[in-house]
Design an enzyme around this catalytic site. Structure first.
Site, PDB file in Angstrom:
ATOM      1  N   ASP A 147     -62.310 103.306  16.466  1.00 16.64           N
ATOM      2  CA  ASP A 147     -63.297 103.364  15.385  1.00 16.64           C
ATOM      3  C   ASP A 147     -64.509 104.197  15.811  1.00 16.64           C
ATOM      4  O   ASP A 147     -65.428 104.416  15.020  1.00 16.64           O
ATOM      5  CB  ASP A 147     -63.690 101.966  14.896  1.00 16.64           C
ATOM      6  CG  ASP A 147     -64.308 101.107  15.979  1.00 16.64           C
ATOM      7  OD1 ASP A 147     -64.352 101.540  17.149  1.00 16.64           O
ATOM      8  OD2 ASP A 147     -64.751  99.982  15.653  1.00 16.64           O
ATOM      9  N   SER A 148     -64.474 104.722  17.047  1.00 15.46           N
ATOM     10  CA  SER A 148     -65.469 105.724  17.455  1.00 15.46           C
ATOM     11  C   SER A 148     -65.407 106.932  16.527  1.00 15.46           C
ATOM     12  O   SER A 148     -66.322 107.749  16.507  1.00 15.46           O
ATOM     13  CB  SER A 148     -65.223 106.162  18.904  1.00 15.46           C
ATOM     14  OG  SER A 148     -63.868 106.532  19.097  1.00 15.46           O
ATOM     15  N   LYS A 199     -56.178  97.081  18.258  1.00 13.38           N
ATOM     16  CA  LYS A 199     -57.158  96.683  19.274  1.00 13.38           C
ATOM     17  C   LYS A 199     -58.319  96.020  18.546  1.00 13.38           C
ATOM     18  O   LYS A 199     -58.685  96.457  17.450  1.00 13.38           O
ATOM     19  CB  LYS A 199     -57.652  97.908  20.062  1.00 13.38           C
ATOM     20  CG  LYS A 199     -58.746  97.569  21.083  1.00 13.38           C
ATOM     21  CD  LYS A 199     -58.985  98.702  22.056  1.00 13.38           C
ATOM     22  CE  LYS A 199     -59.898  99.786  21.541  1.00 13.38           C
ATOM     23  NZ  LYS A 199     -61.253  99.348  21.148  1.00 13.38           N
ATOM     24  N   GLU A 206     -65.205  97.988  28.868  1.00 14.94           N
ATOM     25  CA  GLU A 206     -66.135  99.083  28.594  1.00 14.94           C
ATOM     26  C   GLU A 206     -67.496  98.812  29.214  1.00 14.94           C
ATOM     27  O   GLU A 206     -68.082  97.739  29.022  1.00 14.94           O
ATOM     28  CB  GLU A 206     -66.280  99.297  27.069  1.00 14.94           C
ATOM     29  CG  GLU A 206     -67.273 100.432  26.751  1.00 14.94           C
ATOM     30  CD  GLU A 206     -67.179 100.998  25.357  1.00 14.94           C
ATOM     31  OE1 GLU A 206     -66.308 100.570  24.576  1.00 14.94           O
ATOM     32  OE2 GLU A 206     -67.995 101.887  25.047  1.00 14.94           O
TER      33      GLU A 206
HETATM   34  O1  KIV Z   1     -63.350 103.305  19.469  1.00 13.37           O
HETATM   35  C1  KIV Z   1     -63.087 103.745  20.598  1.00 13.37           C
HETATM   36  O2  KIV Z   1     -62.929 104.950  20.817  1.00 13.37           O
HETATM   37  C2  KIV Z   1     -62.945 102.774  21.670  1.00 13.37           C
HETATM   38  C3  KIV Z   1     -62.917 103.311  23.067  1.00 13.37           C
HETATM   39  C4  KIV Z   1     -64.268 103.735  23.438  1.00 13.37           C
HETATM   40  C5  KIV Z   1     -62.330 102.345  24.016  1.00 13.37           C
HETATM   41  O3  KIV Z   1     -62.896 101.611  21.437  1.00 13.37           O
END
Ligand code: KIV
Length: 275
Positions: free
Chosen positions: A43-44, A111, A180
């Site tokens: 979700d980044s 996730k 993280e």
């Molecule tokens: O959303 C994302 O890209 C993540 C990573 C930073 C692990 O959760």
């Protein structure tokens, strides 16, 4: 690369798995062709693709849209997709969200962020057959409550919370856990204590794998770059130079040239001019 099974992943302690995010067809294709072990539709994407200042506004529809595109680019890859903020408050919500990501968008696993507090949700997902990856330490969806994008687990209380959270996720049935922004010695301890793989981001060298954000790795995100990121190229700068050359060629008439244009028969042209 052959897609691993969830059982193989669960047993891949010490495998040094390389995971990278991808959010669309071309980046997923590049990432898969370059040979990473796992792709994360994180979700980044809210920050590096959609321009938000956090991951909070990312919706289920955003995640489905981008996961579908990434799947088209990497049909053979093991694809993990993030459950966005507030899509897994209850087991029912989490099951509905996971169904969309797996059945509609083609993800292999979901996730979600959080430690002991998300255990009932993880258990419900796992019971239903959904492969789940956990995420502890800095959890960006709730970064504000953690005091911002800061190192987590520096003192005894917060270090214990990270350790206990990761252990609880393993007991609840997660096949792996993202750690993280935690001190390297804490990540090492968590990695030693868990039988499932830990995937670190800003968590030092002793995790069972590493994950980074695609745009950070290739220099495509001009916003904040965390210190734990290693940039392997400056694609943003290369793209800007190429686009400036294109604009200059258009203005000077150098583009399109003979090779980028199409011909037509002289007699057809003459008749059109004439008539
Ligand atoms: O959303 C994302 O890209 C993540 C990573 C930073 C692990 O959760």
């Amino acid at each position: 690369m052959k897609k691993p099974t969830v059982l193989e992943l669960r047993r891949s302690k010490g495998a040094r798995l390389a995971m990278l995010t991808a959010y669309d067809y071309p980046t997923a294709k590049l990432v898969a062709e370059a040979g990473v072990d796992l792709i994360l539709v994180g979700d980044s994407l809210g920050m590096v693709v959609l321009g938000y200042d956090s991951t909070v506004p990312v919706t289920m529809d955003d995640m489905v849209h981008h996961t579908k595109a990434a799947r088209r680019g990497a049909p053979e890859a093991f694809l993990v997709a993030d459950l966005p903020f507030l899509s897994y408050g209850t087991a029912e919500q989490a099951l509905a969200a996971a169904a969309r990501l797996m059945k509609e968008a083609g993800a292999d696993s979901v996730k979600l962020e959080g430690g002991t507090e998300v255990v009932p949700v993880v258990e419900a997902l796992v019971r239903a057959g959904v492969p789940v990856m956990g995420h502890v330490g800095l959890t960006p969806q709730t970064a504000s409550a953690l005091g911002g994008y800061k190192l987590q687990g520096k003192d005894e209380d917060t270090a214990r919370r990270v350790l206990e959270g990761a252990a609880a996720l393993e007991r609840a049935g997660c096949w792996g856990v993202v750690l993280e922004l935690v001190p390297a010695p804490l990540a090492r301890l968590v990695t030693e204590r868990l039988a499932i793989p830990t995937i670190g981001i800003g968590a030092g060298p002793d995790c069972d794998g590493q994950v980074l954000v695609f745009h950070d790795v290739v220099g495509l995100f001009s916003g904040f770059t965390p210190t734990f990121v290693k940039r392997y190229t400056e694609a943003g700068a290369a793209i800007k130079t190429a686009i400036a050359r294109y604009a200059s060629d258009v203005r000077s008439g150098a583009f399109p040239a003979e090779g980028q244009s199409f011909r037509m028969k002289e007699d057809v042209l003459r008749r059109i001019y004439g008539g």
